[in-house]
Design an enzyme around this catalytic site. Structure first.
Site, PDB file in Angstrom:
ATOM      1  N   LYS A  64       0.836  -1.205   0.000  1.00 21.01           N
ATOM      2  CA  LYS A  64       0.000   0.000   0.000  1.00 21.01           C
ATOM      3  C   LYS A  64       0.867   1.250   0.000  1.00 21.01           C
ATOM      4  O   LYS A  64       0.577   2.233  -0.692  1.00 21.01           O
ATOM      5  CB  LYS A  64      -0.933  -0.005   1.224  1.00 21.01           C
ATOM      6  CG  LYS A  64      -2.045  -1.037   1.123  1.00 21.01           C
ATOM      7  CD  LYS A  64      -2.785  -1.221   2.450  1.00 21.01           C
ATOM      8  CE  LYS A  64      -3.779  -2.365   2.355  1.00 21.01           C
ATOM      9  NZ  LYS A  64      -4.391  -2.718   3.639  1.00 21.01           N
ATOM     10  N   GLN A 108      -3.674  -0.986  10.069  1.00 20.49           N
ATOM     11  CA  GLN A 108      -3.669  -2.314   9.447  1.00 20.49           C
ATOM     12  C   GLN A 108      -4.346  -3.336  10.366  1.00 20.49           C
ATOM     13  O   GLN A 108      -4.016  -3.447  11.542  1.00 20.49           O
ATOM     14  CB  GLN A 108      -2.224  -2.732   9.108  1.00 20.49           C
ATOM     15  CG  GLN A 108      -2.106  -4.065   8.393  1.00 20.49           C
ATOM     16  CD  GLN A 108      -2.799  -4.107   7.027  1.00 20.49           C
ATOM     17  OE1 GLN A 108      -2.790  -3.131   6.282  1.00 20.49           O
ATOM     18  NE2 GLN A 108      -3.404  -5.237   6.699  1.00 20.49           N
ATOM     19  N   ASP A 131     -10.025   4.252   5.098  1.00 15.94           N
ATOM     20  CA  ASP A 131     -10.195   2.803   4.984  1.00 15.94           C
ATOM     21  C   ASP A 131     -11.633   2.395   5.344  1.00 15.94           C
ATOM     22  O   ASP A 131     -11.981   1.221   5.269  1.00 15.94           O
ATOM     23  CB  ASP A 131      -9.190   2.111   5.913  1.00 15.94           C
ATOM     24  CG  ASP A 131      -8.887   0.688   5.503  1.00 15.94           C
ATOM     25  OD1 ASP A 131      -9.083   0.350   4.315  1.00 15.94           O
ATOM     26  OD2 ASP A 131      -8.468  -0.111   6.369  1.00 15.94           O
TER      27      ASP A 131
END
Ligand code: NAP
Length: 291
Positions: A64, A108, A131
């Site tokens: 990413k 994450q 996200d």
């Protein structure tokens, strides 16, 4: 003499590649990032928080960050030890929420089991939740209000639209109900007037649900869990699974024989997830630049 039955013709589905579409989206992100720099002097910034050293998470974060850099997005990594407490992680995420040079925050998933992941997610400012993991973003999606989508379901919707998949009135079956993937996936399909069924580990007679699916999204995390024979002939099959050895949740060869459209693994849903993350980061930076 009775007529011989005609043997079923072998079919071959069309591939729904995420690689090409994701490249288009990322190229547009790069253009928007440069335009923002020219207009305001501000470069979009994505902060990634990684707790512990789970090898898969390290790989995802590296991927990413590399893609972000290529799209002209400043990428900052906050790496915390596996022994980090919930309070420490919440404090680190809050600091990023308050940092004006950070426009998007990616924590994450998964974090180590002793951490209250929900508390850490909720420390993300919704304006930086690129996200789509906060309750605010989830509620906005559920009510059809503006907000950041959960990246993987958001990417899947883009892929379906790019292939002109008709959703209205069609039977969509989502296998998996995780907060980041299965659950929002079903809600996005519902918002587009599909008739949605969720299946999960307690579902009785999964096969009958799969057999009825015009659109099947597999989000289970078990290699080749769904076989070709489970798939309704002509169905659209989206394999969100990503298991060790680059294997999805669907038996790819079997799906290619039964379905009309199939996402490959790798090169299907994965690149779309990253593209949507970067797109939402530049959108967050543009919104911040307007203020
Ligand atoms: P997860 O949190 O482990 O959820 C898995 C879901 O599958 C759960 O809802 C579970 O049901 C269900 N399930 C487990 N066994 C089942 C069974 N025998 N029959 C029916 N349902 C069953 O996983 P996740 O985070 O959603 O991820 C799912 C997969 O997607 C993984 O392979 C992951 O690597 C992949 N993924 C890919 C991307 C990408 O960008 N490509 C992004 C995120 C995730 P219960 O709720 O009843 O336990």
């Amino acid at each position: 003499m009775s007529a011989q039955p005609t043997p079923a013709q072998p079919r071959s589905a069309q591939l729904m590649s995420g690689t090409a579409l994701a490249a288009e989206i990322v190229a547009d992100v790069a253009r928007r990032a440069e335009a923002l720099v020219e207009r305001t002097g501000v470069r979009p910034g994505l902060a990634t928080v990684l707790v512990g050293d789970d090898p898969a998470s390290v790989t995802y974060v590296t991927m990413k960050r590399n893609r972000a850099a290529k799209a002209g997005i400043d990428s900052r990594l906050v790496r915390l030890p596996a022994a980090t407490t919930t309070a420490e992680l919440v404090a680190a995420v809050r600091a990023l929420s308050e940092d004006p040079t950070v426009h998007g925050i990616l924590l994450q998933h998964p974090v180590p089991a002793h951490i209250d992941e929900r508390a850490a997610f909720e420390a993300i400012d919704p304006a930086k939740d690129v996200d789509g993991v906060t309750m605010h973003s989830f509620a906005a999606m559920a009510f059809g209000e503006p907000g950041f989508a959960s990246c993987t379901p958001g990417g899947i919707m883009r892929l379906l639209d790019a292939h002109n998949v008709e959703l209205t009135g069609r039977q969509a079956v989502v296998v998996g109900r995780s907060p980041i993937l299965g659950k929002p996936m079903g809600m996005l399909l519902l918002a587009r007037d599909a008739t949605v069924t969720y299946c999960h580990s307690r579902t009785v007679d999964l096969a009958s649900h799969l057999a009825a699916a015009d659109i099947l999204v597999a989000a289970v995390g078990r290699p080749e869990f769904i076989k070709g024979r489970d798939i309704k002939p002509g169905a659209v099959v989206v394999d969100a699974g990503y298991n060790p050895g680059n294997v999805g949740d669907v038996d790819f060869a079997g799906a290619m024989e039964r379905a009309s459209l199939v996402t490959p693994v790798p090169g299907g849903v994965g690149p779309m997830t990253i593209a949507v993350l970067l797109e939402q980061t530049v959108t967050a930076a543009e919104a911040a630049g307007c203020m």
